[in-house]
Design an enzyme around this catalytic site. Sequence first.
Site, PDB file in Angstrom:
ATOM      1  CB  SER A 159      -7.466  -1.765  16.603  1.00  0.00           C
ATOM      2  OG  SER A 159      -8.353  -1.684  15.500  1.00  0.00           O
TER       3      SER A 159
ATOM      4  CB  CYS B  86     -12.201 -21.203   3.298  1.00  0.00           C
ATOM      5  SG  CYS B  86     -10.429 -21.121   3.569  1.00  0.00           S
TER       6      CYS B  86
ATOM      7  CD  GLN C  36      -6.230 -23.083   0.375  1.00  0.00           C
ATOM      8  OE1 GLN C  36      -5.884 -24.247   0.533  1.00  0.00           O
ATOM      9  NE2 GLN C  36      -6.503 -22.310   1.409  1.00  0.00           N
TER      10      GLN C  36
ATOM     11  NE  ARG D 119      -2.553 -17.931   1.073  1.00  0.00           N
ATOM     12  CZ  ARG D 119      -3.642 -18.282   1.773  1.00  0.00           C
ATOM     13  NH1 ARG D 119      -4.827 -18.349   1.190  1.00  0.00           N
ATOM     14  NH2 ARG D 119      -3.549 -18.574   3.057  1.00  0.00           N
TER      15      ARG D 119
ATOM     16  CG  HIS E   2      -9.831 -20.731  -1.236  1.00  0.00           C
ATOM     17  ND1 HIS E   2      -9.065 -19.608  -1.462  1.00  0.00           N
ATOM     18  CD2 HIS E   2      -9.871 -20.894   0.110  1.00  0.00           C
ATOM     19  CE1 HIS E   2      -8.682 -19.101  -0.289  1.00  0.00           C
ATOM     20  NE2 HIS E   2      -9.158 -19.866   0.674  1.00  0.00           N
TER      21      HIS E   2
END
Length: 370
Positions: A38, A136, A163, A268, A275
């Site tokens: 970008s 992860c 997480q 989450r 985590h």
Amino acid sequence: MKSVGFIGWRGMVGSVLLDRMHKENDFVKIIPHFFSTSQSGKHGPIINNVPFKKLKDAYNINLLKEMDIILTCQGGSYTNTIYSKLRENHWKGYWIDAASTLRMKDDSIIVLDPINLKNIEKSLNDGIKTFVGSNCTVSLMLMALGGLFSSNLIDWISVSTYQAASGAGAQYVIELLKQMGALYNIVSEDLSNQSCSILNITKKVTKKIQDDDFPLKYFPVPLAGSLIPWIDINMGNGQSREEWKGQFETNKILGYKNKVVIDGTCVRISSIRCHSQSFLIKLNKNISLKNIEEIITNHNKWVNFIPNTIDETISKLTPSAVTGTLKIPVGRLRQLSIGNRYVSAFTVGDQLLWGAAEPLRRMLNLLINI
Ligand code: NAP
């Protein structure tokens, strides 16, 4: 020296990677090139006190082809767009990736060298050129329970994950903080007013979470003051893709044909980084807790055992205690009342370090020395 192209260095994983590379003095070993999807043409990061002047276009195949190694933390859609084009254009360099896109391909290796260094070395001899970091929670689980896996003691694992928001990327952390700010702002005056009723405070906060103007551009539903018990897409059988990865990536890393069964629920929560995982482990033989502790502790130098006491647990087994470190604490180890071979364990790990950037950094170092 090898030319290494970095893509995605501005994101959560990429910025942690650059930080680790600075600390380990890795940049003196390579000629770095920075790309952006970008911001090509703009200023890049400062490396060894020298600003990288002009970012290259991450979609320019000819520029990418000049690299000996490409390390991308940009995400799956970038890998989908670029990887096959590069290979079709006869690029023979090494590709190191944080995204999941190529993980389960036959000609890729999932890298976590404290667990599968031999496999990585063999694959290099076999001419493999694509190395992908694992999911992860998978990396963090293997770092924590590596001793039990390598001693072949595990029948199956049921896992519940907790997480962090940063696991979803930079924009999600920003949104979580905006959500937290919105909740604080709505009751900030009440909080300093001793006579304000707690029921009114919780009502205001709950109403704010449900308001149309609550910051919700990235998360599908509020996270601050709540949790989200679903991560990634539905595999079609009620299991999320994050949950699916637990078993399939673990077995690929260990070189097994789905020998170990792992399943559970991925959630989450509103921690910023790290985590946490709660395991129910079915062992395949009777073994004392002391023995399990030794096996876990002796596996690698980052794992550390936390005695199952209140003080040790709440001071050392939390995201706030672990964040920004390579430590892999494992605690809450106890035999469950379900039966002799059923034990619990709890671990916390920085998912941006051992869960993402660190295995990629270490793979880069292996390739630099080839
Ligand atoms: P991310 O933070 O969203 O960064 C990815 C890209 O988003 C950046 O390189 C940047 O690209 C762009 N971006 C847009 N707004 C940004 C902002 N405000 N700050 C920084 N970057 C911004 O993604 P990530 O969490 O690092 O994940 C990258 C890959 O690693 C994904 O495939 C993910 O699944 C995987 N992974 C992530 C984790 C984790 O814990 N986050 C763990 C393991 C694997 P431009 O500079 O080109 O705009």
